[in-house]
Design an enzyme around this catalytic site. Sequence first.
Site, PDB file in Angstrom:
ATOM      1  N   CYS A  86      59.364  14.299  11.907  1.00 30.51           N
ATOM      2  CA  CYS A  86      58.986  14.771  13.446  1.00 30.51           C
ATOM      3  C   CYS A  86      59.976  15.844  13.885  1.00 30.51           C
ATOM      4  O   CYS A  86      59.697  16.470  14.769  1.00 30.51           O
ATOM      5  CB  CYS A  86      59.219  13.603  14.356  1.00 30.51           C
ATOM      6  SG  CYS A  86      58.328  12.311  13.602  1.00 30.51           S
TER       7      CYS A  86
ATOM      8  N   HIS B  51      60.100  15.827  21.425  1.00 29.30           N
ATOM      9  CA  HIS B  51      59.042  15.059  20.433  1.00 29.30           C
ATOM     10  C   HIS B  51      58.391  13.894  21.261  1.00 29.30           C
ATOM     11  O   HIS B  51      59.194  13.023  21.608  1.00 29.30           O
ATOM     12  CB  HIS B  51      59.703  14.427  19.209  1.00 29.30           C
ATOM     13  CG  HIS B  51      58.916  13.675  18.253  1.00 29.30           C
ATOM     14  ND1 HIS B  51      57.684  13.909  17.995  1.00 29.30           N
ATOM     15  CD2 HIS B  51      59.283  12.655  17.800  1.00 29.30           C
ATOM     16  CE1 HIS B  51      57.270  12.913  17.407  1.00 29.30           C
ATOM     17  NE2 HIS B  51      58.184  12.048  16.975  1.00 29.30           N
TER      18      HIS B  51
ATOM     19  N   ASN C  18      52.033   9.913  18.771  1.00 28.05           N
ATOM     20  CA  ASN C  18      53.019  10.674  18.168  1.00 28.05           C
ATOM     21  C   ASN C  18      52.198  11.451  16.977  1.00 28.05           C
ATOM     22  O   ASN C  18      51.702  10.879  16.132  1.00 28.05           O
ATOM     23  CB  ASN C  18      53.736   9.617  17.672  1.00 28.05           C
ATOM     24  CG  ASN C  18      55.042   9.938  16.938  1.00 28.05           C
ATOM     25  OD1 ASN C  18      55.170  11.454  16.299  1.00 28.05           O
ATOM     26  ND2 ASN C  18      55.987   9.239  16.629  1.00 28.05           N
TER      27      ASN C  18
HETATM   28  N1  ACO Z   1      50.140  -5.095  19.972  1.00 35.82           N
HETATM   29  C1  ACO Z   1      50.813  -6.340  20.491  1.00 35.82           C
HETATM   30  N2  ACO Z   1      51.568  -6.791  20.074  1.00 35.82           N
HETATM   31  C2  ACO Z   1      52.433  -6.124  19.068  1.00 35.82           C
HETATM   32  C3  ACO Z   1      52.048  -4.984  18.531  1.00 35.82           C
HETATM   33  C4  ACO Z   1      50.970  -4.345  19.007  1.00 35.82           C
HETATM   34  N3  ACO Z   1      50.351  -3.344  18.814  1.00 35.82           N
HETATM   35  N4  ACO Z   1      53.015  -4.568  17.989  1.00 35.82           N
HETATM   36  C5  ACO Z   1      54.053  -5.306  17.523  1.00 35.82           C
HETATM   37  N5  ACO Z   1      53.892  -6.397  18.558  1.00 35.82           N
HETATM   38  C6  ACO Z   1      54.523  -7.567  18.829  1.00 35.82           C
HETATM   39  C7  ACO Z   1      55.310  -7.895  17.434  1.00 35.82           C
HETATM   40  O1  ACO Z   1      54.854  -8.612  16.465  1.00 35.82           O
HETATM   41  C8  ACO Z   1      56.345  -8.651  18.238  1.00 35.82           C
HETATM   42  O2  ACO Z   1      55.817 -10.040  18.512  1.00 35.82           O
HETATM   43  P1  ACO Z   1      56.945 -11.557  18.208  1.00 35.82           P
HETATM   44  O3  ACO Z   1      57.844 -11.244  19.149  1.00 35.82           O
HETATM   45  O4  ACO Z   1      55.920 -12.802  18.524  1.00 35.82           O
HETATM   46  O5  ACO Z   1      57.477 -11.365  16.859  1.00 35.82           O
HETATM   47  C9  ACO Z   1      56.581  -8.311  19.572  1.00 35.82           C
HETATM   48  O6  ACO Z   1      55.298  -7.488  19.864  1.00 35.82           O
HETATM   49  C10 ACO Z   1      57.731  -7.469  19.754  1.00 35.82           C
HETATM   50  O7  ACO Z   1      57.717  -6.278  18.655  1.00 35.82           O
HETATM   51  P2  ACO Z   1      58.912  -5.476  18.353  1.00 35.82           P
HETATM   52  O8  ACO Z   1      58.846  -4.531  17.264  1.00 35.82           O
HETATM   53  O9  ACO Z   1      60.302  -5.988  18.856  1.00 35.82           O
HETATM   54  O10 ACO Z   1      58.620  -4.575  19.816  1.00 35.82           O
HETATM   55  P3  ACO Z   1      59.407  -3.413  20.434  1.00 35.82           P
HETATM   56  O11 ACO Z   1      59.602  -3.815  21.815  1.00 35.82           O
HETATM   57  O12 ACO Z   1      60.679  -3.000  19.799  1.00 35.82           O
HETATM   58  O13 ACO Z   1      58.365  -2.028  20.566  1.00 35.82           O
HETATM   59  C11 ACO Z   1      57.984   0.031  19.332  1.00 35.82           C
HETATM   60  C12 ACO Z   1      57.768  -1.623  19.331  1.00 35.82           C
HETATM   61  C13 ACO Z   1      57.168   0.460  20.532  1.00 35.82           C
HETATM   62  C14 ACO Z   1      57.646   0.468  18.173  1.00 35.82           C
HETATM   63  C15 ACO Z   1      59.689   0.362  19.861  1.00 35.82           C
HETATM   64  O14 ACO Z   1      60.449  -0.432  19.045  1.00 35.82           O
HETATM   65  C16 ACO Z   1      59.895   1.558  19.966  1.00 35.82           C
HETATM   66  O15 ACO Z   1      59.396   2.418  20.832  1.00 35.82           O
HETATM   67  N6  ACO Z   1      60.498   2.233  18.908  1.00 35.82           N
HETATM   68  C17 ACO Z   1      60.608   3.767  18.857  1.00 35.82           C
HETATM   69  C18 ACO Z   1      60.079   4.048  17.673  1.00 35.82           C
HETATM   70  C19 ACO Z   1      59.034   5.123  17.878  1.00 35.82           C
HETATM   71  O16 ACO Z   1      58.595   5.481  18.760  1.00 35.82           O
HETATM   72  N7  ACO Z   1      58.640   5.553  16.707  1.00 35.82           N
HETATM   73  C20 ACO Z   1      57.615   6.314  16.328  1.00 35.82           C
HETATM   74  C21 ACO Z   1      57.591   7.054  15.077  1.00 35.82           C
HETATM   75  S1  ACO Z   1      59.118   7.575  14.697  1.00 35.82           S
HETATM   76  C22 ACO Z   1      59.485   9.124  15.284  1.00 35.82           C
HETATM   77  O17 ACO Z   1      58.277   9.658  15.837  1.00 35.82           O
HETATM   78  C23 ACO Z   1      60.699   9.603  15.618  1.00 35.82           C
END
Ligand code: ACO
Length: 350
Positions: free
Chosen positions: A111, A277, A307
């Site tokens: 990215c 980004h 993204n």
């Molecule tokens: N729909 C519904 N539920 C979901 C989904 C979905 N698509 N995906 C995960 N869940 C559930 C999980 O299974 C988990 O359930 P559980 O509590 O029963 O185990 C719950 O949601 C929470 O999951 P987490 O992974 O802890 O969710 P989090 O709040 O961390 O959000 C996210 C995930 C959005 C990816 C967050 O961590 C984030 O924003 N990270 C930044 C990374 C990013 O943006 N990466 C993009 C690519 S990297 C880059 O471009 C640099």
Amino acid sequence: MSIKIMGTGSALPELVVTNKELEQMMDTTDEWITSRTGIRKRHIAVTETTTLMAVKASEIAMKKAGIEPEEIDLIIVGTVSGDKCFPSTACQIQEALLAKNAVAFDINAACAGFLFGLTIADAYFQSGRAQTALIVGAETLSKMVDWKDRSTCVLFGDGAGAAVVRKTDTGMLHIVQGSDGTRGHVLACDNRPVNTPFTRRLFTKEFFARASFAGESFPGAACTREFSGDNLSAPDYLKMDGQEVFRFAVRTVPKAICQALEKAGILPDEIQYFFLHQANIRIIEAVAKKLGQPMEKFPTNLQKCGNISAASVPILLDHVNREEKLKRGDKIVMAGFGAGLTWGAAVIIW
Ligand code: ACO
């Protein structure tokens, strides 16, 4: 001596997939995706390829810049999802554009690819090796994600963005770059594994048992996925520790931007726009807060595009440019961050 952006372009696939449509395909909700990421829809390639989108974006950027293909002496493409292992996407673009005087190559900085491309172009300019460069970010991430993994597949989209940049005496460029390979595992995607008659003969269960008994270690062991002989050619998909990536972005990006601003001798208040980004709206909000800047200065298109990795910054730049919101003389910041881990932040005068 510095860099000026002469023209921008972008291309997105025709198909738009909304969160509501994803609700029909997997166990997710529009509410979950929107509240966690800000993403509402994304463009997904069906007939488009990484190269086709990159060429289209490049043609638009060249037209806007008013330059001929022969004037381009450098083509750099940031991508992790090219159509071919080789030739590079950059060489394929060179062929399509008839940019016969260019040196063309791809870079893999995920990215941060567009920012890394800009840095390389600057180095070429400073050493007198080039005058005019085409920098492209192009991705088809829909083929890299596991559509059965709801935690990653809802985040990404496809597309390409391009910018024609030129060496100038009047512009400005201050860039900060960084990498941290020790945390590469938090966002990774394996390439095809070694799978030859020789590996199949070597990597037997007995071999692994013998090696671990004798306390031996060899590089192949670390690279071999869950071993079962049959799965050596199975495709692998992008894997991410979302929370780790979130923490990395929120910690690193404001710091990199501040370092770039300090090098330029500019205060955040003097910046017209921060082009970040487009990974997640919560990351962008956190960066804005840390810099003490209003969200109006942070254009976003992740709501419509998701993204798009290396393509996200140049696509956003082009979208804002097309709306004629940028004036010559505006000071802008661009920042990318992603797998590697890698990051980059740049301050330029538009
Ligand atoms: N729909 C519904 N539920 C979901 C989904 C979905 N698509 N995906 C995960 N869940 C559930 C999980 O299974 C988990 O359930 P559980 O509590 O029963 O185990 C719950 O949601 C929470 O999951 P987490 O992974 O802890 O969710 P989090 O709040 O961390 O959000 C996210 C995930 C959005 C990816 C967050 O961590 C984030 O924003 N990270 C930044 C990374 C990013 O943006 N990466 C993009 C690519 S990297 C880059 O471009 C640099």
